[in-house]
Design a protein around this motif. Structure first.
Motif, PDB file in Angstrom:
ATOM      1  N   PHE A 129     -14.287  11.828  14.100  1.00 55.89           N
ATOM      2  CA  PHE A 129     -14.951  11.694  12.808  1.00 55.89           C
ATOM      3  C   PHE A 129     -14.182  10.685  11.954  1.00 55.89           C
ATOM      4  N   ILE A 130     -14.879   9.634  11.536  1.00 61.22           N
ATOM      5  CA  ILE A 130     -14.223   8.540  10.809  1.00 61.22           C
ATOM      6  C   ILE A 130     -15.096   8.143   9.625  1.00 61.22           C
ATOM      7  N   ALA A 131     -14.469   7.957   8.473  1.00 64.18           N
ATOM      8  CA  ALA A 131     -15.182   7.570   7.258  1.00 64.18           C
ATOM      9  C   ALA A 131     -14.801   6.152   6.862  1.00 64.18           C
ATOM     10  N   ALA A 132     -15.807   5.339   6.595  1.00 60.09           N
ATOM     11  CA  ALA A 132     -15.600   3.998   6.040  1.00 60.09           C
ATOM     12  C   ALA A 132     -16.061   4.043   4.590  1.00 60.09           C
ATOM     13  N   THR A 133     -15.135   3.824   3.671  1.00 60.58           N
ATOM     14  CA  THR A 133     -15.411   3.985   2.245  1.00 60.58           C
ATOM     15  C   THR A 133     -15.278   2.654   1.527  1.00 60.58           C
ATOM     16  N   GLU A 134     -16.307   2.310   0.767  1.00 58.27           N
ATOM     17  CA  GLU A 134     -16.248   1.107  -0.064  1.00 58.27           C
ATOM     18  C   GLU A 134     -15.246   1.348  -1.199  1.00 58.27           C
ATOM     19  N   THR A 135     -14.291   0.456  -1.358  1.00 57.52           N
ATOM     20  CA  THR A 135     -13.245   0.671  -2.355  1.00 57.52           C
ATOM     21  C   THR A 135     -13.670   0.120  -3.722  1.00 57.52           C
ATOM     22  N   ILE A 136     -13.030   0.618  -4.765  1.00 60.16           N
ATOM     23  CA  ILE A 136     -13.346   0.156  -6.112  1.00 60.16           C
ATOM     24  C   ILE A 136     -12.044  -0.038  -6.883  1.00 60.16           C
ATOM     25  N   SER A 137     -11.913  -1.188  -7.508  1.00 62.36           N
ATOM     26  CA  SER A 137     -10.726  -1.505  -8.299  1.00 62.36           C
ATOM     27  C   SER A 137     -11.035  -1.299  -9.779  1.00 62.36           C
ATOM     28  N   GLN A 138     -10.123  -0.604 -10.488  1.00 61.90           N
ATOM     29  CA  GLN A 138     -10.336  -0.324 -11.904  1.00 61.90           C
ATOM     30  C   GLN A 138      -9.079  -0.648 -12.702  1.00 61.90           C
ATOM     31  N   ASN A 139      -9.300  -0.940 -13.954  1.00 65.14           N
ATOM     32  CA  ASN A 139      -8.183  -1.238 -14.852  1.00 65.14           C
ATOM     33  C   ASN A 139      -7.690   0.035 -15.535  1.00 65.14           C
ATOM     34  N   VAL A 140      -6.393   0.125 -15.669  1.00 65.16           N
ATOM     35  CA  VAL A 140      -5.775   1.253 -16.362  1.00 65.16           C
ATOM     36  C   VAL A 140      -5.894   1.033 -17.869  1.00 65.16           C
ATOM     37  N   THR A 141      -6.263   2.079 -18.601  1.00 65.75           N
ATOM     38  CA  THR A 141      -6.398   1.971 -20.058  1.00 65.75           C
ATOM     39  C   THR A 141      -5.307   2.709 -20.814  1.00 65.75           C
ATOM     40  N   THR A 142      -4.644   3.665 -20.159  1.00 68.61           N
ATOM     41  CA  THR A 142      -3.651   4.506 -20.821  1.00 68.61           C
ATOM     42  C   THR A 142      -2.414   4.627 -19.955  1.00 68.61           C
ATOM     43  N   ALA A 143      -1.246   4.458 -20.555  1.00 73.32           N
ATOM     44  CA  ALA A 143       0.008   4.614 -19.810  1.00 73.32           C
ATOM     45  C   ALA A 143       0.158   6.063 -19.367  1.00 73.32           C
ATOM     46  N   ALA A 144       0.609   6.253 -18.141  1.00 67.68           N
ATOM     47  CA  ALA A 144       0.777   7.609 -17.613  1.00 67.68           C
ATOM     48  C   ALA A 144       1.723   7.584 -16.421  1.00 67.68           C
ATOM     49  N   THR A 145       2.184   8.743 -16.043  1.00 71.33           N
ATOM     50  CA  THR A 145       3.004   8.912 -14.845  1.00 71.33           C
ATOM     51  C   THR A 145       2.259   9.837 -13.891  1.00 71.33           C
ATOM     52  N   LEU A 146       1.980   9.339 -12.694  1.00 71.45           N
ATOM     53  CA  LEU A 146       1.220  10.092 -11.704  1.00 71.45           C
ATOM     54  C   LEU A 146       2.153  10.718 -10.667  1.00 71.45           C
ATOM     55  N   THR A 147       1.760  11.849 -10.160  1.00 73.13           N
ATOM     56  CA  THR A 147       2.429  12.451  -9.014  1.00 73.13           C
ATOM     57  C   THR A 147       1.685  11.996  -7.760  1.00 73.13           C
ATOM     58  N   VAL A 148       2.394  11.350  -6.847  1.00 72.10           N
ATOM     59  CA  VAL A 148       1.743  10.754  -5.677  1.00 72.10           C
ATOM     60  C   VAL A 148       2.560  11.040  -4.409  1.00 72.10           C
ATOM     61  N   TRP A 149       1.876  10.886  -3.263  1.00 71.02           N
ATOM     62  CA  TRP A 149       2.510  10.997  -1.954  1.00 71.02           C
ATOM     63  C   TRP A 149       2.266   9.689  -1.212  1.00 71.02           C
ATOM     64  N   PRO A 150       3.287   8.863  -1.022  1.00 65.15           N
ATOM     65  CA  PRO A 150       3.090   7.596  -0.299  1.00 65.15           C
ATOM     66  C   PRO A 150       2.648   7.841   1.140  1.00 65.15           C
ATOM     67  N   PHE A 151       1.725   7.008   1.634  1.00 65.50           N
ATOM     68  CA  PHE A 151       1.228   7.142   2.999  1.00 65.50           C
ATOM     69  C   PHE A 151       2.354   7.029   4.017  1.00 65.50           C
ATOM     70  N   GLU A 152       3.235   6.075   3.810  1.00 67.31           N
ATOM     71  CA  GLU A 152       4.225   5.746   4.828  1.00 67.31           C
ATOM     72  C   GLU A 152       5.431   6.688   4.818  1.00 67.31           C
ATOM     73  N   SER A 153       5.518   7.551   3.820  1.00 66.89           N
ATOM     74  CA  SER A 153       6.678   8.422   3.704  1.00 66.89           C
ATOM     75  C   SER A 153       6.493   9.686   4.535  1.00 66.89           C
ATOM     76  N   GLU A 154       7.541  10.103   5.227  1.00 63.35           N
ATOM     77  CA  GLU A 154       7.501  11.344   5.992  1.00 63.35           C
ATOM     78  C   GLU A 154       7.952  12.536   5.146  1.00 63.35           C
ATOM     79  N   ALA A 155       8.420  12.265   3.949  1.00 58.68           N
ATOM     80  CA  ALA A 155       8.881  13.346   3.076  1.00 58.68           C
ATOM     81  C   ALA A 155       7.684  14.128   2.535  1.00 58.68           C
TER      82      ALA A 155
END
Length: 254
Positions: A129-155
Motif C-alpha cells: 500500500f503506497i500513497a502519492a500525495t500532492e505537496t503544498i507549500s505555505q508561508n508561516v505567519t506566526t513565530a512558533a516552536t514545533l515539536t518534530v521527529w526528523p525522518f532520518e533520526s533513529e532517536a
C-alpha cells in the motif's frame, strides 16, 4: 524514471532455389573465404523497468517533485477494498502510472479484503500500500516552536523546530489523528499538523492523493497488478472496507 522496453529484431531469411537441370560441367570449387567475426555491440545499460523496481520506487518514478510518495494509506481508519460478489474483475495497470490506460483485468476472489491491516491477506497476496500525495507549500505567519521527529533520526525522542514569519513549510503527507509530515529547508519531519496550521496562512490544505495497492490477481498466472483505490471502488461488487476494530481488518466470511 523512464522505463525502457526491449525491441524485437526481425531476421530476414533468404531461400535460394536450384535449376531443374544440373550443369554439364562441375564448376571449380570456390576458394575458401575466412569469415569475419561479427561485431557485437554492447548495448548501453538500460534503465530498470517497473517490474525491476521496489514498489515504492515504482510509484515514485511516475510522479514529479511536487508529489511525496510513501508507504501506507492515511487516515485513522484507512480505506480498503472489499470484494462483495463473485466474478469481480477490477481494471488495473501493470505499472503505477496514473496517466496510463488500464492494461490488466484483475479478478479478485469474493470475500477478499485488500487492506493494510488485513495481515493474512497482505502476506498471502504480497500486498503493498503506497500513497502519492500532492505537496503544498505555505508561508508561516506566526513565530512558533514545533515539536518534530526528523525522518532520518533513529532517536525516539522529539526535537524542537523554530519557525518564523517569512519561512516556508511544505506539508508532504497526512498519517492520522492530526499527525503528518512536513518539509522545511530540505529536511523531512513528522509533527502535529493541527498545531502547525495555527501558524500558517491557511488552516485547510486539501491536496490530491493517489492511493495505490500492488495486488495479486486471482487468475491462472497470479498476475501482479496496480490498482488505485478511487478507481477500484467504481467497480460493481466492491465496497470500501468496513472496520469495526482499530488496527484489524479481515476477509469477509463466505
Amino acid at each position: 524514471m523512464k522505463a525502457l522496453y526491449p525491441s524485437l529484431i526481425a531476421l530476414a531469411l533468404c531461400a535460394c532455389g536450384q535449376t531443374e537441370t544440373p550443369p554439364t560441367e562441375t564448376p571449380a570449387e570456390p576458394p575458401a573465404v575466412e569469415a569475419e567475426a561479427p561485431v557485437v555491440e554492447t548495448p548501453a545499460e538500460a534503465e530498470p523497468v517497473a517490474a525491476d523496481l521496489e514498489p515504492l520506487d515504482a510509484v515514485d518514478a511516475n510522479y514529479d517533485e511536487s508529489w511525496f510518495v510513501d508507504y501506507s494509506w492515511p487516515g485513522e481508519y484507512p480505506s480498503g477494498i472489499s470484494i462483495m460478489e463473485d466474478g469481480v474483475v477490477i481494471p488495473a495497470r501493470s505499472t503505477p502510472n496514473p496517466d496510463a490506460e488500464f492494461d490488466v483485468s484483475c479478478p479478485i476472489e469474493v470475500g477478499a479484503t485488500l487492506h493494510q491491516w488485513n495481515e493474512a491477506r497482505v502476506t498471502e497476496d504480497d500486498l503493498h500500500f503506497i500513497a502519492a500525495t500532492e505537496t503544498i507549500s505555505q508561508n508561516v505567519t506566526t513565530a512558533a516552536t514545533l515539536t518534530v521527529w526528523p525522518f532520518e533520526s533513529e532517536a525516539e525522542e522529539p526535537v524542537t523546530l523554530d519557525i518564523a514569519p517569512g519561512d516556508s513549510v511544505t506539508v508532504i503527507r497526512y498519517y492520522g489523528e492530526g499527525f503528518g509530515a512536513i518539509r522545511m529547508d530540505g529536511v523531512n519531519y513528522q509533527t502535529d499538523l493541527m498545531e502547525l496550521y495555527e501558524y500558517l496562512e491557511e488552516d485547510e490544505t486539501y491536496v490530491d492523493e493517489h492511493k495505490w495497492v500492488l495486488a495479486t490477481c486471482d487468475d491462472a498466472d497470479s498476475t501482479r497488478a496496480w490498482m488505485r483505490l478511487d478507481e477500484a471502488l467504481e467497480t460493481e461488487g466492491t465496497l470500501d472496507t468496513l472496520l469495526t476494530e482499530y488496527g484489524v481488518a479481515e476477509d469477509i466470511p463466505q
